[in-house]
Design an enzyme around this catalytic site. Structure first.
Site, short mmCIF file in Angstrom:
data_model
loop_
_atom_site.label_atom_id
_atom_site.label_comp_id
_atom_site.label_asym_id
_atom_site.label_seq_id
_atom_site.Cartn_x
_atom_site.Cartn_y
_atom_site.Cartn_z
N HIS A 122 -16.21 45.56 -27.11
CA HIS A 122 -15.93 46.96 -27.58
C HIS A 122 -16.70 48.05 -26.98
O HIS A 122 -16.51 49.09 -27.00
CB HIS A 122 -16.49 46.90 -29.10
CG HIS A 122 -17.82 46.63 -29.40
ND1 HIS A 122 -18.55 45.51 -29.54
CD2 HIS A 122 -18.95 47.67 -29.23
CE1 HIS A 122 -20.02 45.70 -29.85
NE2 HIS A 122 -19.92 47.01 -29.44
N ASP A 178 -15.93 39.00 -28.60
CA ASP A 178 -16.40 40.22 -28.14
C ASP A 178 -17.09 40.29 -26.79
O ASP A 178 -18.22 40.90 -26.81
CB ASP A 178 -17.29 40.86 -29.25
CG ASP A 178 -17.32 42.32 -29.26
OD1 ASP A 178 -16.48 42.67 -28.45
OD2 ASP A 178 -18.27 43.05 -30.06
N GLY A 236 -25.76 51.82 -28.60
CA GLY A 236 -26.13 51.84 -27.29
C GLY A 236 -26.54 50.35 -26.76
O GLY A 236 -26.60 50.34 -25.57
N ASN A 237 -27.06 49.67 -27.65
CA ASN A 237 -27.66 48.36 -27.24
C ASN A 237 -26.59 47.35 -27.18
O ASN A 237 -26.88 46.18 -26.48
CB ASN A 237 -28.60 47.86 -28.59
CG ASN A 237 -30.19 48.31 -28.33
OD1 ASN A 237 -30.55 49.02 -28.98
ND2 ASN A 237 -30.79 47.98 -27.27
N SER A 238 -25.40 47.71 -27.52
CA SER A 238 -24.36 46.72 -27.55
C SER A 238 -24.22 46.34 -26.17
O SER A 238 -24.04 47.22 -25.05
CB SER A 238 -23.04 47.27 -27.98
OG SER A 238 -23.06 47.34 -29.50
N GLY A 298 -6.37 22.80 -35.11
CA GLY A 298 -5.43 22.67 -35.97
C GLY A 298 -5.48 22.52 -37.47
O GLY A 298 -4.65 21.66 -38.10
#
Length: 327
Positions: free
Chosen positions: A115, A145, A220-222, A278
């Site tokens: 992101h 992510d 901003g830490n992401s 599955g």
């Protein structure tokens, strides 16, 4: 002499406090005096911070979007009542976002969150020493992510991979990143939980097994580093749970054992290779037991001859899947 004096005074003080409370329902608290074997440096994070800050970078995401802009019709009366509905043109406009990343190889591979780099027209990386580079996207994995980018540089500082499976609840960790564009910010906390699911339904086939910490993490830490006290990377800071959008005590990181698998596949194949079992499954719970016509989980365990409520209930097996073929 000093030791003997302290011991003598301590014994006298303890004797003098006995019987202070005359109420028979009130009792003195008994203290267990343990000899601490902890070093004064056990909670010293300076070494871990020094090993990490130079390998954590800032990432600037620039997107070019088209915005409609209206020009007047030339009729002031019309424009006053109906707005400028005359000539419209698309005007380019830049949308900017900021995040963090972790250098994992000396030749410029950087891991971050998907992101952070999503829909970017340009990615610019700023090192801790102030140098800037344009980054190329290597690959992304929206399910976890995680994304991998690369800059053209050599002899860069890196963070060594640790083992997130070895983390213990209550263990100290550091979060390193660029919250609110404040580069090289270090915060400390403990591991609050492991294998936490946030049920982010927006991600297709989302794989969630977050490390939960109380290290302060903000926008901003992401994509920044979560490291243990020896400076090893144990996670990539990814999300917070907050009613305000700012840190409120809960932050979550993708475990490095998952990150390592994703990064290796992105480098080798350009995408992540996964097997799909599955099955559709549910956790064992009181609600599930009652839906299955049992009185309780204990009743279900007893009738099914299970020793503990561990495991999952398989609701469905997809036709033609690996689980179906395996019976």
């Amino acid at each position: 002499i000093s030791f003997g004096t302290v011991k003598y005074m301590s014994e006298n003080m303890m004797n003098e406090t006995e019987g202070v409370f005359t109420d028979p329902n009130v009792h003195n608290v008994g203290f267990v005096h343990a000899v601490s074997t902890a070093s004064v440096t056990d909670n010293d994070f300076t070494r871990a911070a020094e090993m990490t800050v130079n390998a954590v970078v800032g990432i600037h995401n620039t997107q070019q979007i088209q915005q409609m802009q209206s020009f007047g019709t030339g009729d002031p009366f019309f424009d006053f009542f109906f707005g400028n509905r005359g000539n419209q043109q698309r005007q380019p406009k830049a949308r900017e976002g900021y995040g963090s990343g972790v250098i994992i190889s000396s030749d410029g591979y950087i891991v971050t969150n998907n992101h952070v780099i999503d829909n970017a027209d340009e990615l610019k990386v700023t090192l801790n020493d102030g140098r800037e580079f344009v980054a190329n996207l290597i690959g992304t994995d929206p399910s976890t992510d995680i994304a991998l980018i690369k800059i053209d540089a050599k002899d860069l500082p890196t963070v060594a991979f640790g083992r997130s499976d070895d983390l213990k609840i209550g263990e100290w960790v550091l979060a390193v990143g660029n919250p609110f564009m404040l580069n090289s910010t270090v915060t400390a906390g403990i591991v609050s939980a492991k294998a936490r699911s946030l049920n982010m339904g927006s991600r297709q086939l989302g794989i969630e097994s977050f490390i939960q910490t109380d290290a302060a993490v903000n926008p901003g830490n992401s994509g920044g580093a979560l490291v243990n006290k020896t400076g090893e990377l144990v996670g990539i800071n990814t999300a917070i749970v907050s009613q305000t959008g700012a840190y409120s005590g809960y932050s979550f990181a993708v475990p490095v054992n998952i990150v390592k698998k994703v990064v290796e596949d992105l480098i080798d194949f350009g995408s992540v290779k996964r097997a799909v079992l599955g099955i559709a499954m549910s956790d064992l719970s009181e609600g599930l037991a009652k839906n299955l016509k049992y009185d309780s989980v204990d009743d279900m365990l007893k009738k099914l001859k299970l020793s503990s409520p561990e495991g999952v209930y398989i609701r469905e097996v997809a036709k033609g899947s690996s689980a179906d073929k395996a019976g």
